[in-house]
Write a protein that holds these residues in place. Sequence first.
Motif, short mmCIF file in Angstrom:
data_model
loop_
_atom_site.label_atom_id
_atom_site.label_comp_id
_atom_site.label_asym_id
_atom_site.label_seq_id
_atom_site.Cartn_x
_atom_site.Cartn_y
_atom_site.Cartn_z
N TRP A 117 0.83 -1.21 0.00
CA TRP A 117 0.00 0.00 0.00
C TRP A 117 0.87 1.26 0.00
O TRP A 117 0.60 2.21 -0.74
N PHE A 118 1.91 1.25 0.81
CA PHE A 118 2.78 2.43 0.88
C PHE A 118 3.44 2.68 -0.47
O PHE A 118 3.50 3.82 -0.95
N VAL A 119 3.94 1.62 -1.10
CA VAL A 119 4.62 1.78 -2.39
C VAL A 119 3.65 2.30 -3.45
O VAL A 119 3.97 3.24 -4.20
N LEU A 120 2.46 1.71 -3.51
CA LEU A 120 1.51 2.08 -4.56
C LEU A 120 0.86 3.44 -4.32
O LEU A 120 0.60 4.19 -5.27
N GLU A 121 0.60 3.77 -3.07
CA GLU A 121 -0.20 4.96 -2.77
C GLU A 121 0.61 6.16 -2.29
O GLU A 121 0.18 7.30 -2.49
N GLN A 122 1.76 5.93 -1.68
CA GLN A 122 2.46 7.03 -1.02
C GLN A 122 3.85 7.31 -1.57
O GLN A 122 4.49 8.27 -1.13
N SER A 123 4.34 6.50 -2.50
CA SER A 123 5.71 6.67 -2.97
C SER A 123 5.75 7.21 -4.39
O SER A 123 4.77 7.10 -5.15
#
Length: 348
Positions: free
Chosen positions: A202-208
């Motif tokens: 989720w972090f990679v797809l949404e926040q990075s």
Amino acid sequence: MTTVEPTLEHPSPTETRPTTTPTTARSALSSTLEKFGLPLLFILVVIVFTILLPQTFASSGNWRTIATSQSVLAVVAMALLFPLVTGRFDISVGANTGLCSIVAAAIMADFDLPVIVAIGAAVLVGSTIGVINGLLVAYLGINSIITTLGVSTVIGGIVQAYTKGIPISAGLSPSLTGLSNQLFIGIPVLFVLMLIIAAAVWFVLEQSVPGRNLASVGSSEKAAALIGLPVRRTVLLSFVAAGLLAGIAGVLQIASQGNGNPQVGGIGFMLPALAAVFLGATTIKPGTYNLIGTVIGLFFIGTAISGLSLMGVEPWITDVFNGMAVIIAVGLSAVFRRRRTGAAAIGQ
């Protein structure tokens, strides 16, 4: 001669204008159902099976079984997400998962190496398959479906040649095979591990930045290229991420089943994960492949199949359910994707 100046009529203080119209209300209701229809349907399925099967379906043991059995497929579905976000399709994720499972099992059983080496080897092999897929698709321009179908077939042949179709079960580390029975504050450890992986995805797809690049390429390659994004490298990295997650899923598969099974990775294994990804694109963020929707979709399918199995339905009904789920999910996600981007096609 007198002239009358035109004046604008203003509503009197007692007049009120409607703030919403029936059309606006219907639009808001439709938008809400699009975003939360699947979670609501999930809740409804749970309620129905709980009423019908209060002694079995509603038991803590059944919920632990669902959580454990779906955890590996959840990671497989996450692997599928990365290429799909860029508008590509990686059919080889299932076969890659099976190969990595065999690699990890063989490292422990046939070469008598520690479990950490087995895990590292599985992740390395999975990532390497991702690199091969990415190079063929991004730099040689071969259609992703054709490429990954061919790679999947080659992988299947390699696995069968090595194992002769016999699962690898002896000589595996108990620290890995025992994970399926371990609990953390009453929750299956495999499910906890899946949640940790999901948080990272989720972090990679949404926040990075890489995640935003993936979405930009999937939305419009031409626009992404015009603003200077490295389109080919981004597509390559999406396949590498899929391969890496397939490697992790292969290790978790050993933990779940207790062996390296050469039958893992076929279309029957992939169907629930495929359906989950496309169902996920119909909820939370309709028209967009997203992690939360994918996880909800997977556990919706897993829960429904568990309920049907406990009711004693014939095994073929499960296959029909999975197949229909894929067809309906792909159709709905295509409709929502067309609304968002004007194009529903995937698998360049």
